[in-house]
Design an enzyme around this catalytic site. Structure first.
Site, PDB file in Angstrom:
ATOM      1  N   GLY A  73      45.763  44.609  43.840  1.00 20.26           N
ATOM      2  CA  GLY A  73      46.752  45.725  43.137  1.00 20.26           C
ATOM      3  C   GLY A  73      45.857  46.645  42.874  1.00 20.26           C
ATOM      4  O   GLY A  73      46.580  47.986  43.107  1.00 20.26           O
TER       5      GLY A  73
ATOM      6  N   SER B  27      36.000   3.138  41.484  1.00 18.71           N
ATOM      7  CA  SER B  27      37.330   3.130  40.962  1.00 18.71           C
ATOM      8  C   SER B  27      37.522   4.545  40.405  1.00 18.71           C
ATOM      9  O   SER B  27      38.616   4.682  39.795  1.00 18.71           O
ATOM     10  CB  SER B  27      37.313   2.064  39.936  1.00 18.71           C
ATOM     11  OG  SER B  27      36.155   1.900  39.203  1.00 18.71           O
TER      12      SER B  27
ATOM     13  N   VAL C 119      27.496  53.578  36.142  1.00 15.74           N
ATOM     14  CA  VAL C 119      26.907  54.650  35.161  1.00 15.74           C
ATOM     15  C   VAL C 119      25.372  54.937  35.260  1.00 15.74           C
ATOM     16  O   VAL C 119      25.146  56.006  35.453  1.00 15.74           O
ATOM     17  CB  VAL C 119      27.295  53.944  33.555  1.00 15.74           C
ATOM     18  CG1 VAL C 119      26.574  54.993  32.559  1.00 15.74           C
ATOM     19  CG2 VAL C 119      28.867  53.932  33.326  1.00 15.74           C
TER      20      VAL C 119
ATOM     21  N   ASP D  56      39.306  34.736  42.807  1.00 14.27           N
ATOM     22  CA  ASP D  56      40.177  33.807  43.986  1.00 14.27           C
ATOM     23  C   ASP D  56      39.549  34.198  45.071  1.00 14.27           C
ATOM     24  O   ASP D  56      39.426  33.254  46.126  1.00 14.27           O
ATOM     25  CB  ASP D  56      41.536  34.353  44.053  1.00 14.27           C
ATOM     26  CG  ASP D  56      42.288  33.989  42.989  1.00 14.27           C
ATOM     27  OD1 ASP D  56      41.754  33.280  42.058  1.00 14.27           O
ATOM     28  OD2 ASP D  56      43.638  34.235  42.919  1.00 14.27           O
TER      29      ASP D  56
ATOM     30  N   GLN E 168      38.307  29.924  33.540  1.00 14.61           N
ATOM     31  CA  GLN E 168      37.734  30.203  34.776  1.00 14.61           C
ATOM     32  C   GLN E 168      37.372  31.689  34.807  1.00 14.61           C
ATOM     33  O   GLN E 168      36.565  32.074  35.712  1.00 14.61           O
ATOM     34  CB  GLN E 168      38.613  30.007  36.090  1.00 14.61           C
ATOM     35  CG  GLN E 168      38.807  28.263  36.013  1.00 14.61           C
ATOM     36  CD  GLN E 168      40.029  28.066  36.881  1.00 14.61           C
ATOM     37  OE1 GLN E 168      39.902  27.735  38.314  1.00 14.61           O
ATOM     38  NE2 GLN E 168      41.191  27.743  36.352  1.00 14.61           N
TER      39      GLN E 168
ATOM     40  N   MET F  77      42.377  27.695  39.512  1.00 19.96           N
ATOM     41  CA  MET F  77      43.113  28.915  39.919  1.00 19.96           C
ATOM     42  C   MET F  77      43.005  29.302  41.615  1.00 19.96           C
ATOM     43  O   MET F  77      42.241  28.411  42.334  1.00 19.96           O
ATOM     44  CB  MET F  77      42.381  30.366  39.356  1.00 19.96           C
ATOM     45  CG  MET F  77      42.684  30.286  37.807  1.00 19.96           C
ATOM     46  SD  MET F  77      42.318  31.961  37.351  1.00 19.96           S
ATOM     47  CE  MET F  77      43.126  31.746  35.703  1.00 19.96           C
TER      48      MET F  77
END
Lengths: 320, 320, 320, 320
Positions: D104, D215, D24, D128, D252, D170
Site C-alpha cells: 500500500g 505424542s 537521516v 509478511d 509478531q 501472520m
C-alpha cells in the site's frame, strides 16, 4: 503537603524508572505536584528540577536505567554543596523528597533529614542487594536473571568441550549475586567475599568431576572476592589447567526490569509517597515479610545484612 | 552410497545441532544410514561412532552447542592418527563424511579427501565468519544477536551516566563480528585487526561528543586487535578518563541458534548429503549469492575473505 | 527412611525440573535413594518408576516443563486405581513421596495420605497462583515475565498506531496473572473473574484517552473472565471500534524458569525432603513470610486465597 | 538536491527506526537536510513535517515500531488528498522522498512519482515478506525469531503432555512466515495459503506419530490459510482429539529488531539516499543477490514473489 520531588542517585539499576513512575502517579492521584530532579545530588545543587506529569512517565515501567539520570557527587559532601541543595528545594517549594539509590544515596538523604530537617523517604536501589532494611533491593532480581541467562548460554557451549569457565559477577562487598546465581544456574562452585575459600579444594572438586566424566565446570566469582583473571591464573598455576573467563560487567545493570522489580519498585514508590503524606521522614521503605516496612535511615546505614546460611548450605548440597 | 557419517569439530557454534539434524534426516529420507561421530577427529580415531535415528535428533534444532560434542585433536595431525581414523571409517562401512567446523576441521577433511580418498563434504561452522567460500558461516548470526543484545543492555545503563564502555568481542584474525555488531548497535567506534586504528583520534571523538552533551560512548573491540583491558589503560593514560570493561567471552558461542542459523544449517546439511549422493567430494557447501554453492576445500583453505569496504564506510557515516 | 519418590502431575509449569532436581540431590546428600515416577498418578499406577542419580538431574535446573512428564488421570480417582498406586509404592519400598502440582495433584496426595497412610509432602506448582498455603507457587514468576515481555513487544508496535489491544492470559478462577501483569506492564485496564467489570466504563476510559491524544490502549483479560474474542466483539458493538487480539495460550507455561522460580523450587524441594525425614506428612511446603512453611493439605484444599486489595488499588491509581 | 524527507506507512515492522536513522544520518553525511513526516501519507497531507537532526535518531536503531508513527490513509487515495500531499512537499522545499512500508505504501510512492513527478525511492518494510523485488523485507527476520522463540517455549511445555498445538502466525496472502518458522522450529506440519492442504492427512500423520510414542505435535497455521480456531474444530470433528491454540497476533510485529534487520534497514536506508542523489526515482531499493538492487515500483507492484519450492521440500523431508 503539596509538592514533592524524586531523584535517582549513584549506580543505576533496572526498576528505577518504575519507581519514579510510581512516585509520580501516586503523588498525582493523591493531589500532589511531583518534581523530578536530574542527575541526583549534582542536579539538585544545580537546580535541574522540573515538574513531571503523568504522561512523562508513560512507557517508563519497562525501561532499564533511569530517565532522570544519575551521578555521583563529591561536592554534595561539603557543607556548601548541601546548602545549595537545600536552598533549591526551598526555592521550588518542595516539601518532601524521595531518594532512590544505594548506601551513598541514602547517606545523602540522611544528611538532608538530620541536618536540615527535610522530609525524606529513601528507596533501596542496588543490584548488589547490600542494603539493610529490605529483604531485597530494586534491581537485584533483574540482575540475577541476566546473570543466569548468561551462565545458561555459557553452559550450553561448555558442555560441548572439556573446560572450566570462570564467570565474574558484580558484588564488591557482598556475595549475594554470586551465591544466588550459582544456586540458580547449578554452578559447581562459588567464590564470595563473605566466605573464606580454598582454591585447592575447588580445583580438586573440578578434577574429581573430570575423572567422573563431568568434564565441564562453571565457577561463579564475586568481584569482591578477586578478579576472575587472577583466579584463572591460580587455577593454571596450582591446577595445571586453563580456564575460560567471562566478565559480565555493566551488562548486569542493563535490560528491562523483571516483573518482580517492576512490582517491587511500584509498591515501594507508592509507599514512599503515602509515607511522606502520613508524616514519615528519615526512613527507607523496604520489603519486610512480604509487607512494606519503614526502617530509620540511621539504622539502614549502620547495620549490615547477613548472608543467608541456608542458601550457603543449599549451594553445597546441590552442586554434588 | 549406503552409509554416511557426520561430526562436529573445533570450537562449537550455535546451529551445529541443526546441521547434524538436517544431515541425519536428509540422509534417512534418501535411503541412507547416518552415523554420528562423537568429539570430532578424537572420537573418530577412538571409534566412538553410533547409528543415529530420526528421533535422536528430535528437539535438537533449537539447541546451542553440539550434542555430538567437539574437541581439538593434536593426534590426528600425525600419520598414525589419520590411519586410525580412516581404518574406523572403513570398519564401519562409512562411505561418505560430513564435517562441520572451522578452518582446522576443514583441514582435517581435506587430508581425508586428498590423502586417503575419503568422500567428504565440509560445512562452515564458526562464529568469527572467517571462512572463505561462504558469505556467512553457521553461528555468526546468532553470535551477532547475542552481542547486540548485550550492547543494548549496556547502552541502557550507560545512558544514565557519563561514561565510556569498552566491549570486547570474539574474532582473533577477523573483525567481522566487531564491525557488524558496531553497526547494528550504533556504537561510537570499533577497533578491528584489519584496520589500523589511531587511539588518539578515537579518544578525541569521544571528547568532542562529551562537549556536545553526548556523554556516553561505546567502543567495540575485536579480541584480535588487542585486549579491552589494555585499550582501557591507554584511554586512561592518553585520554585521562576511566572506562568500563565488558569481556563477553564464551557467552558469544552460547544460546539457541537464531532462525537464520537454523535455516542456514538445515539447508547446508541437506545440500551436503545430496552432494555426497551426487558424487561430490573434497568440497565445502556454503552460501553463495542466496543459493548453496560448493567450493573445493583446497580453495577454502588457501584464500582469504575480504572485509566489506561498504560496511566500513557505513560504520563511519552513521556513527556521527 | 531410605527410599523416597518424586512426581509431577497436572498442568506443567516452569520450575518443576528445578524442584525434582532439588528433591533428588537433597535426598542423596541426606543418604536416601530417590525414585522418579513418570507421568504423575498415571505412571504411578503403571509402575513407571526408576531410580534417579545425581547426574540424571544435571542441566535440569534451567529447563522448562518436566522431564518426568505429567498427565491427568481419571483412573486414579477410582478406588481400584488408588490401590494399584499404593501397591506400586510398597513394591518399590518407597516410604515417602513428594508430589509437585496444582489442586488436582495435591488432592491425590491428600488421598494417599489420609486413606492409605502414605507419607507425602506436596509442593505448589501452578502458574495461576491459585493455591492456598503459599504466597506464590512455582512457575508464577516465570509466567508473569513471559506475559510482560509479550505485552512490552505489543506496546512497541501499538504505539505506532491508534489501536486498542486485548491480550488474553491464563487464569481460570484466578485473576492473579492478569492483575500483576497489568500492573507490571502498565496496561490501561484489566478484566479478572474476581472483580465485576463494567465494559462501558472501560470503553469510556479508552475513548477519553483517545481524545487526550493517547491513542493506544492495552487491556489484559484473564481467561476466566471471558474470551478476548467475545470482549473484542463487545468493544465493537458498544464502543464502535476494532480491537486487536492476542491469545498467549500455552506460551505462558513455557520458557526457562526465572531465577525466582529456580530458587523457590530448589528451596521447596529441599524442604520437602527434610520434612519427610523429620516425619512430616499430609502437608504442603510453601513460601510463608519469606520462610518456608508447612500447611496441612486438608487446609490447602479447602481454603481460598484472597486477591490482594492493595494491588487492585495500585492498578487503578497508576493506570491514570 | 538539498532537502529530502522520510516516512513510514502502513503496518509497522521492526527495523523501521533503523531505516529512518540510516536515511537521516546518510543524508546529513552527504550534505542534505532530512525531514521526517509523521504518520505516513496522513501526516504528509496534514503537513506534519519536521527537520531531523543526527541526535533525533540516537538510540533508535534498537527500537521496534516507528517513532515517526504510521497510519493507513483513505484520503490519500483521492486526487484532492494527493494534491495536498504534493503541495506540502513543495512548500517545504523537499526534493526527494523515501517511503518505507508494504504494498500500500509503495503504491502511494508510485502515484507521487508517476502522476506528480516527485523523486521517490521506496524501501520494503513488511513482516509478511510478500514484496517483490527484494529477497527479504525489513522486519521479516525479527518476526521469524519472535515466532520461533514462542514455538520453542510451547514445545517445552508440550513435551510434558500428549497434545497437539496449533499456532497461528501472520501472513494474509503469503505463507512465508509460517513455512520458514515451521522449518526453523521443527514443527510437524504447516498450513499455508499457497499449498492446498489435506487436513485428514495431517491428522493421520499426527496419529501415526502418537502410535510411535511421539505424542506431542506442533502445527503452524498461516492466518491466510484459515483461523487456528476453525482448524482446531476440524481436528476435533475429524480426528476426534482436542488441540491447544495460540494466536500470536501483534506480538509478531514487536520487539527490538534483529541484527539482520538492523543491518538490512541500515544498508537500504543508505542506498535510498545515495540513489536519490544519483538521480534514481520511481524505484524500490531491495536486497538482490547479497547486493542492493533497485527495481521499478511498477514492477514491484505488479509481479508476485514465488514460494521457494526447495524450502517446501526441506520442510517435508525434515519433519519425518
Amino acid at each position: 503537603m503539596n509538592r514533592i520531588a524524586v531523584m535517582t542517585s549513584g549506580g543505576d539499576c533496572p526498576g528505577m524508572n518504575a519507581a519514579i513512575r510510581s512516585v509520580v502517579r501516586t503523588g498525582i492521584a493523591n493531589g500532589l505536584e511531583v518534581f523530578g530532579i536530574e542527575q541526583g545530588y549534582k542536579g539538585l545543587m544545580e537546580n535541574r528540577i522540573k515538574l513531571l506529569e503523568s504522561k512523562d512517565v508513560a512507557n517508563m515501567i519497562q525501561r532499564g536505567g533511569t530517565f532522570l539520570k544519575s551521578a555521583r557527587s563529591l561536592e554534595f559532601k561539603t557543607d556548601e554543596g548541601q546548602q545549595m541543595a537545600v536552598g533549591n528545594l526551598e526555592a521550588n517549594g518542595i516539601e518532601g523528597l524521595v531518594v532512590i539509590g544505594g548506601d551513598g544515596s541514602l547517606t545523602g538523604a540522611r544528611i538532608l533529614h538530620e541536618k536540615f530537617g527535610i522530609k525524606v523517604v529513601g528507596l533501596p536501589g542496588s543490584i548488589d542487594n547490600d542494603i539493610y532494611g529490605t529483604s531485597i533491593s530494586i534491581g537485584v532480581d533483574t540482575a540475577l536473571n541476566t546473570i543466569c541467562r548468561a551462565v545458561d548460554m555459557i553452559n550450553e557451549t561448555a558442555s560441548s568441550h572439556d573446560r572450566t569457565f570462570l564467570i565474574e559477577v558484580m558484588g564488591r562487598n557482598c556475595g549475594y549475586l554470586a551465591l544466588m546465581s550459582a544456586i540458580a544456574s547449578g554452578a559447581e562452585a562459588v567464590i564470595i567475599p563473605e566466605v573464606k575459600y580454598n582454591i585447592e579444594s575447588i580445583i580438586n572438586k573440578i578434577k574429581v568431576r573430570y575423572v567422573e566424566g563431568k568434564s565441564r565446570s562453571v565457577v561463579i566469582v564475586a568481584e569482591g572476592a578477586g578478579s576472575a583473571y587472577d583466579i584463572g591464573k591460580a587455577f593454571q598455576l596450582i591446577g595445571g589447567f586453563d580456564t575460560r573467563i567471562t566478565v559480565l560487567g555493566h551488562l548486569q545493570r542493563g535490560g528491562a526490569p523483571s516483573v518482580f522489580d517492576r512490582t517491587l519498585a511500584t509498591r515501594l514508590g507508592s509507599a514512599a509517597v503515602k509515607g511522606l503524606i502520613e508524616g514519615r521522614t528519615g526512613v527507607m521503605a523496604g520489603l519486610g515479610n512480604r509487607e512494606i516496612s519503614f526502617t530509620p535511615l540511621s539504622e539502614v546505614l549502620t547495620k549490615k545484612r547477613d548472608l543467608d546460611e541456608t542458601m550457603l548450605k543449599i549451594a553445597e548440597e546441590l552442586s554434588l
